[in-house]
Design an enzyme around this catalytic site. Structure first.
Site, PDB file in Angstrom:
ATOM      1  N   GLY A  30      13.029  38.983  80.493  1.00 23.58           N
ATOM      2  CA  GLY A  30      14.421  38.633  80.220  1.00 23.58           C
ATOM      3  C   GLY A  30      15.267  38.737  81.468  1.00 23.58           C
ATOM      4  N   SER A  31      16.267  37.879  81.573  1.00 27.49           N
ATOM      5  CA  SER A  31      17.103  37.843  82.772  1.00 27.49           C
ATOM      6  C   SER A  31      18.528  37.428  82.430  1.00 27.49           C
ATOM      7  CB  SER A  31      16.499  36.893  83.804  1.00 27.49           C
ATOM      8  OG  SER A  31      16.246  35.639  83.177  1.00 27.49           O
ATOM      9  N   GLY A  32      18.991  37.878  81.264  1.00 24.49           N
ATOM     10  CA  GLY A  32      20.419  37.758  80.955  1.00 24.49           C
ATOM     11  C   GLY A  32      21.172  38.781  81.788  1.00 24.49           C
ATOM     12  N   TRP A  34      22.100  41.902  80.972  1.00 27.64           N
ATOM     13  CA  TRP A  34      21.477  43.215  80.847  1.00 27.64           C
ATOM     14  C   TRP A  34      20.083  43.202  81.462  1.00 27.64           C
ATOM     15  CZ3 TRP A  34      22.037  47.875  81.386  1.00 27.64           C
ATOM     16  CH2 TRP A  34      21.461  48.913  80.643  1.00 27.64           C
ATOM     17  N   LYS A 145      19.078  46.120  72.072  1.00 27.05           N
ATOM     18  CA  LYS A 145      19.968  46.954  71.248  1.00 27.05           C
ATOM     19  C   LYS A 145      19.764  46.642  69.768  1.00 27.05           C
ATOM     20  CE  LYS A 145      22.946  49.667  73.473  1.00 27.05           C
ATOM     21  NZ  LYS A 145      23.989  50.637  73.368  1.00 27.05           N
ATOM     22  N   ALA A 178      26.307  46.179  80.555  1.00 27.27           N
ATOM     23  CA  ALA A 178      25.520  45.577  81.637  1.00 27.27           C
ATOM     24  C   ALA A 178      26.328  45.421  82.921  1.00 27.27           C
ATOM     25  CB  ALA A 178      24.983  44.226  81.179  1.00 27.27           C
ATOM     26  N   LYS A 235      26.133  52.759  65.400  1.00 27.47           N
ATOM     27  CA  LYS A 235      27.457  53.064  65.979  1.00 27.47           C
ATOM     28  C   LYS A 235      28.415  51.884  65.798  1.00 27.47           C
ATOM     29  CE  LYS A 235      26.706  50.522  69.879  1.00 27.47           C
ATOM     30  NZ  LYS A 235      27.281  49.935  71.080  1.00 27.47           N
ATOM     31  N   ASN A 300      33.841  45.281  68.219  1.00 28.31           N
ATOM     32  CA  ASN A 300      33.847  45.789  66.839  1.00 28.31           C
ATOM     33  C   ASN A 300      35.171  46.480  66.531  1.00 28.31           C
ATOM     34  OD1 ASN A 300      31.056  45.321  65.693  1.00 28.31           O
ATOM     35  ND2 ASN A 300      30.552  46.313  67.629  1.00 28.31           N
ATOM     36  N   LYS A 326      28.898  36.271  64.665  1.00 25.69           N
ATOM     37  CA  LYS A 326      29.056  37.344  63.675  1.00 25.69           C
ATOM     38  C   LYS A 326      29.453  38.638  64.380  1.00 25.69           C
ATOM     39  CE  LYS A 326      27.886  35.512  59.723  1.00 25.69           C
ATOM     40  NZ  LYS A 326      29.108  35.223  58.996  1.00 25.69           N
TER      41      LYS A 326
END
Lengths: 372, 372
Positions: A30-32, A34, A145, A178, A235, A300, A326
């Site tokens: 992955g390389s987003g 984060w 997460k 991130a 959380k 949130n 969402k």
């Protein structure tokens, strides 16, 4: 103190190096933003501990063509020449030993430790893509997460990875944004890692800690893998509760009471369904610290404030404020509520339940404190 | 849920009532804003549980003459006719069964449970004033925030009261701001209460809980008296740390990390010096919730932000922002540092130490995160 911990780490890793065989190869899936921040950390540590790790860290990058300095270029090529992820983490330079590799099977086949940082909806697909290419005896760390909640069960992404790939999988989670981690703003994280005897004994908790620990990114190792994973999901429900309190203007005492009650329900959820260590939630970054960060700000919290102040339905606010995405805390409250109802334990989680009812069943936000 | 807890409490107190002898008489020592808020709570509960408590609650009020409706009147007379403390808690009506009594020895001599809510500098003097008048077999609850730290020792005010009066003394502390509690904004509190066999068995934890529990003021009972007292003092040091982080603009991840590290040092301090229960600090209102409230706002936090942004010495800011009053968090950091140095344990508390050095020894605030 930091310097003491650091020299202890150096002594430790030098011992580890002498005892070890071939350098351990690191891959990041992955390389987003984060993923790139995590690859930067792994790259820094691989370079700093050549006695443990192979210096080159392969980061799997989904290949895209992007406009760059007036031409269309491949994202991997830009990264490998500039060491900057110009699409997802602009302005941050990674160490030059992080190599962007567009071939997902090549990354998985060469890695002894595979660090997963992909969006959760892609986990299963990528597991299938690398099927048969995973290096024998390798282990995984999931930095994804949250958890996946169905009516009957709650699945940790670490378990999904383990089930599909056969790799033992630990979990990293904490109060980590991130962009702040990438800019080396001080924070902490928790790694749940408790492999059994079948896992290569070279991959000790000390080695895993050495891969992630930076002076600006403090690592605590715990054995409670499920507790670490659950903190990052649950959380978000509590952050909605904190936002409701702020939206109602109830003050900081009420807010901290709701956060404390939420922390206790997070702890209880882990205890009832995963037999988690009671201390993970209340002492570790993945629990109390991540909760605090989320209740101070974040989407949130902000959406819940807007929900109370405008009394618009959440799906309308999701369109207006989140471009139709969402809201995680609301979605998790709904999934967790269905799960608790299925298991007949709703009454043990009055705060989670109240937040669900306020967001989805029209319960007045003012009633929150009467039912918890 | 609240309603369930409430009916449980009702059932319990009715049992207690049947088992009990004469109604228990309640006295409140002190009538500042927190004292009046506490007397209001005790009054409400005494009226609600006549099977346990004598309905009339005596609140010792230091007699003052104040201007009221164009004339000079005694504060006790105004309170006893209007049921409002017009000097210290204006706008809040107490139940009419709370009686303001200017005679401190009369209050102490008639009370089975004596609730202490006086400024900490007056504790010893009042103990001497009531010397010889304390009702035999009575117990005390201290709602006095903080502890008294000398170089050699840390004294809890509950111990001071016990030593001078002979009464067993428990402690009440939590994320409680007097004005919010008085206005019945929802919050929680913790009561540390663990009397030994020599104490009248009528004064059970259930009776103490029934005296303070309100639907808007939730009580958790614990046995760890010292932990409850320490939380309310040590959190002020951490609030200074949180203010330093905010003053430096380091972001919410860093702030929650500093808060978590502070919570662990609070826990460790209690463990090392008082053998406290590890869970008190991290699970109860007197620990984690009070810490959160203090780090969200409050004078310790605000002054620390100003300290970093202006770089003025703390004694100058105390003059400018607090009218010359000492900033509690800074003063406690200094006292605790002297205590830790005396006991040769400074190195175990790097955050407390860093905050002391930043405020008093010119250490640059920027170095905070390098030394914790």
């Amino acid at each position: 103190m930091a310097s003491k911990a650091f020299s202890k780490l150096n002594a430790l890793t030098s011992t580890l190096g002498k005892a070890a065989g071939k350098p351990i190869r690191i891959g990041v899936m992955g390389s987003g933003n984060w993923g790139t921040a995590i690859a930067k950390i792994c790259g820094e540590n691989a370079r700093e501990h050549p006695e443990i790790f192979d210096t080159q860290v392969h980061m799997w990058m989904y290949e895209e063509t992007v406009p760059y300095q007036g031409e269309q270029r491949k994202l991997t090529e830009i990264f490998n020449s500039t060491h900057e992820n110009v699409k997802y983490l602009r302005g941050v330079r990674c160490p030059s030993n992080v190599y962007a590799n567009p071939d997902v099977r090549d990354v998985s086949s060469r890695s002894d430790i595979l660090v997963w940082v992909v969006p959760h909806q892609f986990v299963e697909r990528i597991c299938h893509q690398i099927n048969g290419s995973v290096k024998s005896g390798s282990v995984a760390i999931s930095c994804i997460k949250g958890v996946s909640v169905q009516e009957e069960s709650v699945s940790l992404f670490s378990d999904v990875i383990q089930k599909h790939t056969g790799m033992y999988c630990g979990v990293l989670s904490g109060a980590n944004i991130a962009n702040e981690v990438a800019r080396e703003k001080f924070c902490e994280t928790t790694i749940g890692y408790d492999p059994d005897d079948t896992v290569n004994p070279r991959f000790t908790p000390e080695v895993i800690s050495a891969l992630f620990y930076r002076p600006y990114f403090r690592v605590q190792m715990v054995k409670d893998v499920a507790g670490v994973a659950l903190g990052g999901a649950l959380k978000n429900i509590v952050a909605v509760g904190a936002g409701i309190v702020d939206g109602l203007g109830l003050g900081d005492n009420t807010k901290s009471a709701v956060m404390r009650i939420g922390l206790m329900e997070m702890q209880n959820f882990g205890h009832v369904f995963f037999n988690c260590d009671r201390l993970t939630m209340v002492e570790q970054s993945c629990g109390v610290a991540d909760l605090i960060t989320s209740c101070l700000g974040g989407r949130n919290h902000h959406c819940a404030v807007a929900f109370v102040q405008t009394r618009k339905p959440m799906h309308v606010l999701e369109k207006e404020l989140l471009n139709g995405q969402k809201l995680q805390g609301a979605a998790t409250a709904k999934e967790v509520h269905a799960f608790l109802r299925h298991h007949n334990r709703v009454h043990e989680f009055p705060l989670f339940t109240a937040i669900y009812r306020i967001v989805y069943e029209g319960m007045p936000p003012e009633d929150l404190i009467n039912v918890i």
